[in-house]
Design a protein around this motif. Structure first.
Motif, PDB file in Angstrom:
ATOM      1  N   ASN A 211      14.225   0.844  -3.652  1.00 33.49           N
ATOM      2  CA  ASN A 211      13.686   2.206  -3.634  1.00 33.49           C
ATOM      3  C   ASN A 211      13.944   2.905  -2.307  1.00 33.49           C
ATOM      4  O   ASN A 211      14.452   4.034  -2.278  1.00 33.49           O
ATOM      5  CB  ASN A 211      12.185   2.193  -3.915  1.00 33.49           C
ATOM      6  CG  ASN A 211      11.560   3.585  -3.795  1.00 33.49           C
ATOM      7  OD1 ASN A 211      12.057   4.550  -4.364  1.00 33.49           O
ATOM      8  ND2 ASN A 211      10.489   3.692  -3.025  1.00 33.49           N
ATOM      9  N   LEU A 212      13.601   2.258  -1.198  1.00 35.86           N
ATOM     10  CA  LEU A 212      13.632   2.942   0.089  1.00 35.86           C
ATOM     11  C   LEU A 212      15.002   2.928   0.755  1.00 35.86           C
ATOM     12  O   LEU A 212      15.431   3.954   1.310  1.00 35.86           O
ATOM     13  CB  LEU A 212      12.592   2.320   1.032  1.00 35.86           C
ATOM     14  CG  LEU A 212      12.446   2.963   2.410  1.00 35.86           C
ATOM     15  CD1 LEU A 212      12.150   4.456   2.288  1.00 35.86           C
ATOM     16  CD2 LEU A 212      11.348   2.265   3.215  1.00 35.86           C
TER      17      LEU A 212
ATOM     18  N   GLU B 121       7.511  -1.477   0.749  1.00 33.08           N
ATOM     19  CA  GLU B 121       8.546  -0.841  -0.062  1.00 33.08           C
ATOM     20  C   GLU B 121       9.629  -1.834  -0.473  1.00 33.08           C
ATOM     21  O   GLU B 121      10.002  -2.733   0.282  1.00 33.08           O
ATOM     22  CB  GLU B 121       9.189   0.315   0.704  1.00 33.08           C
ATOM     23  CG  GLU B 121       8.408   1.605   0.624  1.00 33.08           C
ATOM     24  CD  GLU B 121       8.358   2.171  -0.782  1.00 33.08           C
ATOM     25  OE1 GLU B 121       9.253   1.861  -1.601  1.00 33.08           O
ATOM     26  OE2 GLU B 121       7.423   2.940  -1.069  1.00 33.08           O
ATOM     27  N   ARG B 122      10.138  -1.643  -1.683  1.00 31.91           N
ATOM     28  CA  ARG B 122      11.281  -2.412  -2.155  1.00 31.91           C
ATOM     29  C   ARG B 122      12.555  -1.826  -1.569  1.00 31.91           C
ATOM     30  O   ARG B 122      12.693  -0.600  -1.443  1.00 31.91           O
ATOM     31  CB  ARG B 122      11.368  -2.385  -3.679  1.00 31.91           C
ATOM     32  CG  ARG B 122      10.123  -2.862  -4.372  1.00 31.91           C
ATOM     33  CD  ARG B 122       9.843  -4.337  -4.091  1.00 31.91           C
ATOM     34  NE  ARG B 122       8.625  -4.748  -4.750  1.00 31.91           N
ATOM     35  CZ  ARG B 122       8.564  -5.127  -6.016  1.00 31.91           C
ATOM     36  NH1 ARG B 122       9.661  -5.125  -6.763  1.00 31.91           N
ATOM     37  NH2 ARG B 122       7.416  -5.488  -6.545  1.00 31.91           N
TER      38      ARG B 122
ATOM     39  N   LEU C  92       7.741   7.477  -0.871  1.00 41.36           N
ATOM     40  CA  LEU C  92       7.222   6.114  -0.933  1.00 41.36           C
ATOM     41  C   LEU C  92       6.394   5.927  -2.194  1.00 41.36           C
ATOM     42  O   LEU C  92       5.880   6.885  -2.763  1.00 41.36           O
ATOM     43  CB  LEU C  92       6.360   5.799   0.293  1.00 41.36           C
ATOM     44  CG  LEU C  92       7.006   5.918   1.670  1.00 41.36           C
ATOM     45  CD1 LEU C  92       6.043   5.437   2.750  1.00 41.36           C
ATOM     46  CD2 LEU C  92       8.316   5.147   1.748  1.00 41.36           C
ATOM     47  N   MET C  93       6.259   4.678  -2.615  1.00 46.81           N
ATOM     48  CA  MET C  93       5.512   4.376  -3.829  1.00 46.81           C
ATOM     49  C   MET C  93       4.012   4.585  -3.620  1.00 46.81           C
ATOM     50  O   MET C  93       3.496   4.451  -2.501  1.00 46.81           O
ATOM     51  CB  MET C  93       5.780   2.943  -4.285  1.00 46.81           C
ATOM     52  CG  MET C  93       5.195   1.861  -3.396  1.00 46.81           C
ATOM     53  SD  MET C  93       5.559   0.190  -3.973  1.00 46.81           S
ATOM     54  CE  MET C  93       4.721   0.189  -5.563  1.00 46.81           C
TER      55      MET C  93
ATOM     56  N   ASN D 220       0.311   3.517  -3.574  1.00 43.67           N
ATOM     57  CA  ASN D 220      -0.248   2.196  -3.279  1.00 43.67           C
ATOM     58  C   ASN D 220      -1.647   1.997  -3.846  1.00 43.67           C
ATOM     59  O   ASN D 220      -2.089   0.866  -4.008  1.00 43.67           O
ATOM     60  CB  ASN D 220      -0.270   1.970  -1.759  1.00 43.67           C
ATOM     61  CG  ASN D 220      -0.140   0.512  -1.387  1.00 43.67           C
ATOM     62  OD1 ASN D 220       0.310  -0.301  -2.188  1.00 43.67           O
ATOM     63  ND2 ASN D 220      -0.534   0.175  -0.178  1.00 43.67           N
TER      64      ASN D 220
ATOM     65  N   SER E 269       1.638  -2.044  -4.152  1.00 42.37           N
ATOM     66  CA  SER E 269       2.896  -2.565  -3.603  1.00 42.37           C
ATOM     67  C   SER E 269       2.853  -4.066  -3.414  1.00 42.37           C
ATOM     68  O   SER E 269       3.867  -4.754  -3.587  1.00 42.37           O
ATOM     69  CB  SER E 269       3.233  -1.866  -2.280  1.00 42.37           C
ATOM     70  OG  SER E 269       2.267  -2.135  -1.286  1.00 42.37           O
TER      71      SER E 269
ATOM     72  N   GLN F  14       5.184   3.436   7.349  1.00 40.82           N
ATOM     73  CA  GLN F  14       4.620   2.325   6.572  1.00 40.82           C
ATOM     74  C   GLN F  14       4.899   0.961   7.200  1.00 40.82           C
ATOM     75  O   GLN F  14       4.746  -0.062   6.545  1.00 40.82           O
ATOM     76  CB  GLN F  14       5.151   2.360   5.144  1.00 40.82           C
ATOM     77  CG  GLN F  14       6.640   2.591   4.972  1.00 40.82           C
ATOM     78  CD  GLN F  14       7.474   1.334   5.076  1.00 40.82           C
ATOM     79  OE1 GLN F  14       8.428   1.280   5.814  1.00 40.82           O
ATOM     80  NE2 GLN F  14       7.113   0.314   4.338  1.00 40.82           N
TER      81      GLN F  14
ATOM     82  N   SER G  71       5.745  10.351   5.400  1.00 45.09           N
ATOM     83  CA  SER G  71       7.103  10.139   4.891  1.00 45.09           C
ATOM     84  C   SER G  71       7.643  11.394   4.224  1.00 45.09           C
ATOM     85  O   SER G  71       8.824  11.724   4.347  1.00 45.09           O
ATOM     86  CB  SER G  71       7.113   8.971   3.904  1.00 45.09           C
ATOM     87  OG  SER G  71       6.694   7.775   4.528  1.00 45.09           O
TER      88      SER G  71
ATOM     89  N   GLN H 216       8.862  -7.007   3.080  1.00 45.78           N
ATOM     90  CA  GLN H 216       9.813  -5.931   2.814  1.00 45.78           C
ATOM     91  C   GLN H 216      11.253  -6.423   2.989  1.00 45.78           C
ATOM     92  O   GLN H 216      12.121  -6.124   2.158  1.00 45.78           O
ATOM     93  CB  GLN H 216       9.536  -4.757   3.754  1.00 45.78           C
ATOM     94  CG  GLN H 216      10.332  -3.513   3.416  1.00 45.78           C
ATOM     95  CD  GLN H 216       9.616  -2.239   3.815  1.00 45.78           C
ATOM     96  OE1 GLN H 216       8.468  -2.018   3.433  1.00 45.78           O
ATOM     97  NE2 GLN H 216      10.273  -1.393   4.579  1.00 45.78           N
TER      98      GLN H 216
END
Length: 477
Positions: free
Chosen positions: A176-177, A172-173, A265-266, A268, A288, A165, A258, A134
């Protein structure tokens, strides 16, 4: 701290209350609360390793700022490599030191030479593989100028350590986060309810499916030499559901938690066992991680743009590294290589992108052809999971040999109730496959009483299955 523990059941509402009712008027205070809560969450396991995640965070925060202050490409590349070496250096030492040392010893012994080296009693920090990747995504994206470096150290520490997470993803990228920590969050009742449903479904996957399967998977794999082919097939079959329920269950709980705090969050996992080929499976399993390797390894190596040799090289590179990421054992490397072999024919015939949409998107049931494709893909993944679960390569090969050479009758100690739960689970997953998680809109047209009856029944199943509590599998990675 485990999601399926009493400690977390106390921890979560306390943090939720402080977040929305005490610090809600100050964004920096909210972010600071997340940092402190995340460090408490992580330190509950072993407080000594907090220094590691804090140091890694400070290194990448400083490197990001330094890259933002220069346009000199050589200097930026040096800074990037500093981040890579520090992060992968920690990961390599804690996770792979003894593995490499033991293999060096074996190699020198094979050629008739001695090699002095002492293995160390190293404790693997929980989640190091996840938060390392991350933070690396941050420095790589800053280097590529896809993301502006942050000057808000509290937001960055929160991004790295975000407790839902932190220890098992999703990875997470930063693109994004991290920006979500800059923006004031408003409580959304709709998102919170949706988050609670996802947490409930994640707990069902983990406690009712994964943990119940684990009991019999352990009995079969730990005593595989005593069992025949049918029992060994059942063990591999149950492990496939154990690891899916365990890992996707964790992801559901993380994503749902979250949402309670206003974060997105994405996804997964996207129903990977309904995949019609291995390429589709890897677009739906641990999304992810697979997209991380795609963007930061596969594409930089040339992806599938080159000739035949480059396509083969890059395919094996991404799967072998993915296998090695999971653990310091040759079983994981063979597991990665086997998936590369599965994937390669699809890539070379340009069929790796033929199944993009969800299966039976506009119908209730799959066609016979789709059912055959799903079944064969599932069988291939089960075969590969044997290497993932086995203690070593000798165990894996003896297990597979037993499947094809020893006959027996199914074990009587596996209760039919477990298979009933699996059937109900598969039906609910199939009916909810168009959504982010199966329970998102399951029963949406039912009356309120019937929906609450469903949630109550799921809660009863979870409570009734807590006697066999297991650690999350991916904590070891």
């Amino acid at each position: 701290m485990l999601f399926n523990s009493f400690d977390f059941a106390v921890f979560l509402p306390i943090v939720f209350f402080l977040y929305w009712f005490v610090t809600n008027k100050n964004l920096k205070l909210q972010n600071l609360l997340i940092v402190l809560a995340s460090y408490l969450f992580y330190g509950w396991w072993d407080y000594r390793f907090l220094s590691l995640i804090i140091f890694s965070s400070l290194v990448d925060y400083s490197i990001g700022r330094a890259m933002g202050e220069t346009e000199n490409n050589s200097r930026r590349k040096i800074l990037l490599w500093c981040s890579i070496l520090v992060n992968l250096g920690f990961l390599g030492f804690f996770k792979y030191y003894n593995f490499f040392l033991d293999n060096f010893k074996s190699a020198f012994s094979f050629f008739g030479h001695g090699f002095d080296g002492h293995t160390l009693n190293i404790i693997l920090p929980v989640g190091i593989s996840f938060y390392t990747f991350q933070t690396l995504s941050y420095t790589i994206d800053v280097y590529r100028k896809q993301l502006k470096p942050t000057n808000d150290i509290i937001a960055f520490l929160a991004f790295v350590s975000f407790f839902p997470q932190l220890v098992a993803g999703p990875i997470e990228r930063a693109t994004n986060l991290l920006p979500q920590f800059y923006t004031k969050r408003s409580f959304s009742y709709k998102n919170a309810v949706n988050g609670m449903r996802q947490i409930l479904w994640g707990l069902f996957k983990k406690v009712v499916i994964a943990d119940q399967c684990a009991e019999y998977v352990n009995l079969i794999f730990d005593n595989s030499a005593e069992h025949g082919g049918i029992t060994l097939v059942l063990g591999a079959f149950l492990f496939a559901f154990q690891i899916y329920g365990d890992f996707s269950g964790y992801s559901d709980i993380a994503i749902g938690t979250s949402k309670l705090f206003g974060f997105d969050l994405m996804q997964n996992f996207a129903y990977p066992y309904f995949s019609r080929d291995i390429a589709e499976f890897w677009r739906r399993w641990h999304i992810s991680l697979s997209t991380w390797f795609r963007d930061y390894l596969y594409i930089p190596l040339g992806g599938s743009r080159g000739g035949l040799r480059m396509k083969i090289r890059n395919t094996f590179a991404i799967f072998l590294v993915s296998g090695f990421w999971h653990g310091a054992n040759w079983t994981f490397i063979v597991w990665g290589a086997l998936n590369a072999l599965y994937f390669l024919p699809l890539l070379l015939t340009n069929k790796n992108r033929r199944n993009i949409d969800i299966v039976a998107m506009d119908t209730k049931l799959p066609t016979l052809r789709e059912l055959w494709q799903i079944g064969t893909t599932f069988l291939l993944t089960i075969l590969a999971w044997v290497f993932f679960r086995a203690e070593n390569l000798e165990h894996a090969f003896s297990y597979l040999k037993g499947i094809f050479t020893k006959l027996d009758t199914p074990l009587e100690f596996i209760p039919w109730s477990l298979f009933l739960f699996l059937m109900v689970f598969l039906v609910m997953e199939w009916m909810g496959r168009r959504e982010k998680f199966a329970l998102e809109r399951f029963g949406a047209n039912w009356s309120l009483g019937y929906r609450w009856a469903l949630y109550f029944l799921i809660c009863l199943c979870i409570i009734g299955s807590t006697d066999n509590q297991q650690d999350f599998i991916y904590f070891q990675f």
